[in-house]
Design an enzyme around this catalytic site. Structure first.
Site, PDB file in Angstrom:
ATOM      1  N   GLY A 201     -25.257 -17.825 -15.315  1.00 55.05           N
ATOM      2  CA  GLY A 201     -24.078 -17.211 -14.952  1.00 55.05           C
ATOM      3  C   GLY A 201     -24.553 -17.087 -13.147  1.00 55.05           C
ATOM      4  O   GLY A 201     -25.189 -17.389 -12.870  1.00 55.05           O
ATOM      5  N   ASN A 202     -23.658 -15.961 -12.378  1.00 53.65           N
ATOM      6  CA  ASN A 202     -24.063 -15.697 -11.355  1.00 53.65           C
ATOM      7  C   ASN A 202     -23.309 -15.203 -10.636  1.00 53.65           C
ATOM      8  O   ASN A 202     -22.791 -14.018 -11.503  1.00 53.65           O
ATOM      9  CB  ASN A 202     -22.847 -17.373 -10.668  1.00 53.65           C
ATOM     10  CG  ASN A 202     -21.691 -17.009 -10.504  1.00 53.65           C
ATOM     11  OD1 ASN A 202     -21.226 -16.550 -10.154  1.00 53.65           O
ATOM     12  ND2 ASN A 202     -21.248 -18.443 -11.192  1.00 53.65           N
TER      13      ASN A 202
END
Ligand code: CTP
Length: 400
Positions: A201-202
């Site tokens: 993810g980020n």
């Protein structure tokens, strides 16, 4: 914008402190005009410190500056929160016995009153009549919210949440330049599963996308918000389509884009995803070497929307978070990306220490498809959102 925030003497005055902060964070100049009774609830130092402006309640203070006339004349918008039964009565009968009521008589700016009082007072025929008189004169009087009041009693009479008061007030002065338009905004950060519990993810919070959706709504647009794992609440009054992965986001954006006048890709979309996510949790206990995870590229949603238009005319907008390096400055990288992606507009911002992700302030430059600067904006994510919609609205009225 110059806003007068009137505060009448009710317990909900503490919520006006949050409203003041909100308006200041959006870059507005706010002059607080409390009634004498309001100062019993929240003191002058709080208002002065948070507004950065002097606070007076009476027409006999600051007489040399003719404050009772000047404040009303200089205002672009007047908001009174909370408006008590007494304040409504005085405003309805045209009294001018303190600075706030004098300001309400002088101003020609739009005025929004947000009442807060006990249910019995709100429903009393005197208050009902006062509200009717004020509304017939073009004053905007919000209906109070229902819920818990000061004591254990509940019912209509609560001051609406500061965000809702701010949105209602700002809508009075905002241009409805996106009325009858459908816009799609993607927000947040995608998650690509490795196994049922882990993902790539980020750090995107979704704040910028949510600010874009809120601003578009306030300018009259119908908004579809494609929301990837937001860490902030989605705004009221927009259609939210929750998604998780880049593929889901692409499908949702494309579907919504079919009848959209503009698509703004503010989401941080994964460029790669694990080729073979496994259906069971990857175990360490099996021993041996750590797993090697093979990645494949995801679809570039923005580039494909820009290249293969699902609707014409449609303004396609991308975001680019860049850092400068030895191969180029933030703007040079932005220019190259604008040309590569083919979007009509690319909003470039510098990320790094204390900038961009997770913060509420931004500094952006908006480029066109050729990489030329169209506009720049700085300040809160709301200010950036408005600058983006200014550029979009300009394209919609006179396509490039
Ligand atoms: N974007 C997209 N689909 C992807 C990746 C990005 O639609 N798979 C969109 C983002 O929503 C954003 C824009 O493309 O509006 C720019 O994203 P960015 O990550 O900066 O672009 P990249 O092409 O991934 O460039 P870089 O090589 O700098 O990572």
């Amino acid at each position: 914008m110059r806003i007068v925030l009137g505060v009448a003497g009710g317990i909900a005055a503490y919520k006006a402190v949050l409203l003041l902060r909100l308006l200041r964070e959006q870059g507005h100049d706010v002059r607080v005009v409390p009634t004498r009774a309001a100062l019993e609830f929240v003191g002058r130092p709080t208002w002065e410190a948070l507004s950065g402006q002097p606070v007076t309640t009476d027409v006999f203070e600051d007489v040399d500056q003719v404050a009772h006339v000047a404040i009303g004349q200089g205002a672009d918008l007047v908001v009174v929160a909370p408006a008590t039964a007494d304040l409504l009565a005085r405003a309805a009968s045209g009294r001018a016995d303190d600075l706030l009521t004098a300001t309400l008589l002088v101003t020609r700016a739009p005025a929004l009153l947000a009442p807060a009082m006990h249910t019995e007072m709100w429903e009393h025929p005197a208050t009902v009549a006062n509200v009717a008189v004020l509304r017939s004169r073009g004053v905007h009087v919000l209906d109070p919210a229902s819920g818990r009041l000061t004591g254990s009693d509940t019912g209509p009479g609560r001051l609406p949440e500061p965000e809702d008061v701010a949105a209602a007030a700002l809508a009075l002065v905002r241009r409805q330049d996106l009325a009858d338009r459908h816009v799609v905004v993607s927000a947040g950060g995608t998650r690509e599963p490795l196994d049922p519990v882990r993902f790539l993810g980020n750090r995107s919070s979704g704040r910028q996308g949510v600010a874009l959706a809120t601003a578009a709504r306030a300018r009259g647009a119908r908004v579809t918000l494609v929301a990837a794992n937001l860490t902030v609440p989605a705004p009221a009054g927009v259609d939210v389509v929750p998604v998780e992965t880049a593929a889901q986001l692409g499908d949702a954006v494309r579907a919504a884009a079919k009848d959209a006048d503009a698509v703004v890709m503010a989401a941080a979309v994964a460029d790669f995803r694990p080729l073979n996510p496994v259906g069971t949790k990857i175990k360490k206990s099996a021993g041996g070497a750590p797993p090697t995870i093979e990645l494949v590229e995801t679809e570039d949603v923005l580039a494909s929307l820009a290249r293969k238009r699902v609707r014409e005319p449609q303004v396609v907008v991308g975001f680019a978070a860049e850092t400068g390096d030895e191969s180029g400055t933030v703007l040079e990288h932005g220019r190259a990306k604008a040309v590569r992606k083919g979007a009509d507009l690319l909003v470039v911002n510098a990320v790094g220490e204390g900038l961009g992700f997770g913060t509420s302030d931004n500094d952006v430059t908006i480029l066109d498809a050729a990489g030329d600067v169209v506009a720049s904006a700085s300040g809160s994510k709301v200010a950036v959102a408005d600058a983006v919609w200014d550029a979009v609205a300009a394209r919609l009225t006179s396509p490039a």
